[in-house]
Design an enzyme around this catalytic site. Structure first.
Site, PDB file in Angstrom:
ATOM      1  N   PRO A  45       0.839  -1.199   0.000  1.00  0.00           N
ATOM      2  CG  PRO A  45      -0.651  -1.523   1.739  1.00  0.00           C
ATOM      3  CD  PRO A  45       0.649  -1.997   1.210  1.00  0.00           C
ATOM      4  CE  LYS A  46       3.731   7.072  -1.985  1.00  0.00           C
ATOM      5  NZ  LYS A  46       3.188   8.000  -0.961  1.00  0.00           N
ATOM      6  CG  PHE A  47       0.274   4.163   4.310  1.00  0.00           C
ATOM      7  CD1 PHE A  47      -0.915   4.126   5.007  1.00  0.00           C
ATOM      8  CD2 PHE A  47       0.995   2.978   4.175  1.00  0.00           C
ATOM      9  CE1 PHE A  47      -1.389   2.945   5.558  1.00  0.00           C
ATOM     10  CE2 PHE A  47       0.538   1.792   4.714  1.00  0.00           C
ATOM     11  CZ  PHE A  47      -0.659   1.768   5.409  1.00  0.00           C
ATOM     12  N   GLY A 193      -2.837   4.280  -3.270  1.00  0.00           N
ATOM     13  CA  GLY A 193      -2.585   3.328  -4.341  1.00  0.00           C
ATOM     14  C   GLY A 193      -1.646   2.232  -3.890  1.00  0.00           C
TER      15      GLY A 193
END
Length: 320
Positions: A45-47, A193
């Site tokens: 996951p892209k935080f 994303g």
């Protein structure tokens, strides 16, 4: 009489990895990649946070933003959390602040740009930070960057699992179906994303990772204005994952009107510096801007072409 060769001596120990370190980046892709035959991919996951490297040196902790700027003073809570790490440890990851069950990008930027030690301490109490680590670059005197990501990931997990929050590893899967589920389900908690990496890939500067975003519409924090303070022509903005301001495209009449009252209500924390800072605009020119407190968030659309990148401000984000 025969000559005697001197005894062999071990090589001197290598010093630990120290800042500044150039970070790995990701290029945007339009669809979720799948691995070709014989290769495996990792999905994370892209935080929506602030990129940060943590260096646990022999007798201190230092923190580096993506640009190379040292920002240790801004995160006293993470500095304290990093002290139990073994000397020589270097982590790469994202700082996030959780509010109402989701990440708050404006809050983490407020933390990152704290102007004084006292303000940083107060914000650490009001907006405690969490660190989502996604890579381990070194430990002791051992530089791990040449190793495959799969090995670095295993050592990252072994290092952080006994410690727990606020230092923790981001989730990772090699299952593209699970990754697709994450992509659909996680935006509601502030995940913008996925980042995709090859498991056999070393860590190196440049855009060798891939990133799949939900939208090119993103939140950005306003850190300065170009032109009159209450009727700016453009804004100096900080985008997620970066700390180097960029200058927006010229503001529309509607956005300028929307910003007017918000800027009027925003306190001017200090007189402008003798020499105004600069940031790059869409064609790479340096533009001077007047700094303001990082208390406003705008929605932007970031578009790239062969010749330049444009960041267009769509609207002011009104807090709930």
């Amino acid at each position: 009489m025969t000559s005697q060769e001197p005894p062999l001596r071990p090589p001197p120990p290598q010093p630990p990895l120290e800042p500044p370190v150039e970070v790995a980046l990701a290029r945007v892709v339009p669809t979720l990649p799948t691995a070709p035959p014989g290769r495996r991919l990792a999905y994370e996951p892209k935080f929506d946070g602030h990129r940060l490297l943590i260096f646990r040196l022999v007798d201190t902790v230092r923190m580096q933003a993506r640009s190379g700027r040292i920002v240790t003073r801004a995160f006293p809570d993470l500095e304290a959390a990093a002290r139990p790490l073994p000397p020589g440890t270097v982590l790469d990851g994202e700082v996030v602040v959780w509010a109402g069950g989701r990440t708050d990008f404006a809050a983490v930027q407020k933390r990152a740009f704290a102007a004084s030690e006292s303000r940083a301490g107060r914000l650490a109490r009001e907006l405690p930070a969490s660190y989502a680590a996604f890579d381990l670059l070194a430990i002791g005197a051992e530089d791990l960057r040449p190793l495959p990501y799969e090995q670095r990931r295993a050592r990252l997990m072994a290092l952080l699992e006994p410690l727990g929050p606020p230092l923790q590893a981001v989730p990772m899967t090699t299952d593209p179906e699970l990754a697709a589920t994450w992509y659909e389900a996680l935006p509601e908690i502030g995940v913008e994303g996925l980042v995709i990496k090859d498991l056999d890939q070393p860590y190196r500067p440049g855009r060798h990772w891939r990133k799949l975003r939900h939208s090119e519409a993103r939140d950005a924090v306003v850190v300065g204005v170009v032109g009159p303070r209450l009727r700016p022509r453009a804004l100096a903005l900080v985008l997620p994952g970066d700390d180097a301001p960029v200058i927006s495209a010229p503001l529309s009449t509607g956005v300028r009107a929307q910003l007017g009252s918000a800027l009027r209500d925003l306190p001017d924390p200090q007189p402008p510096p003798a020499e105004l800072p600069t940031a790059l605009d869409r064609v790479g020119a340096e533009i001077a801007y007047r700094p303001i407190a990082a208390d406003l968030t705008v929605e932007v659309r970031h578009e790239s072409t062969v010749r330049h990148a444009a960041t267009t401000v769509m609207r002011l984000r009104i807090p709930d």
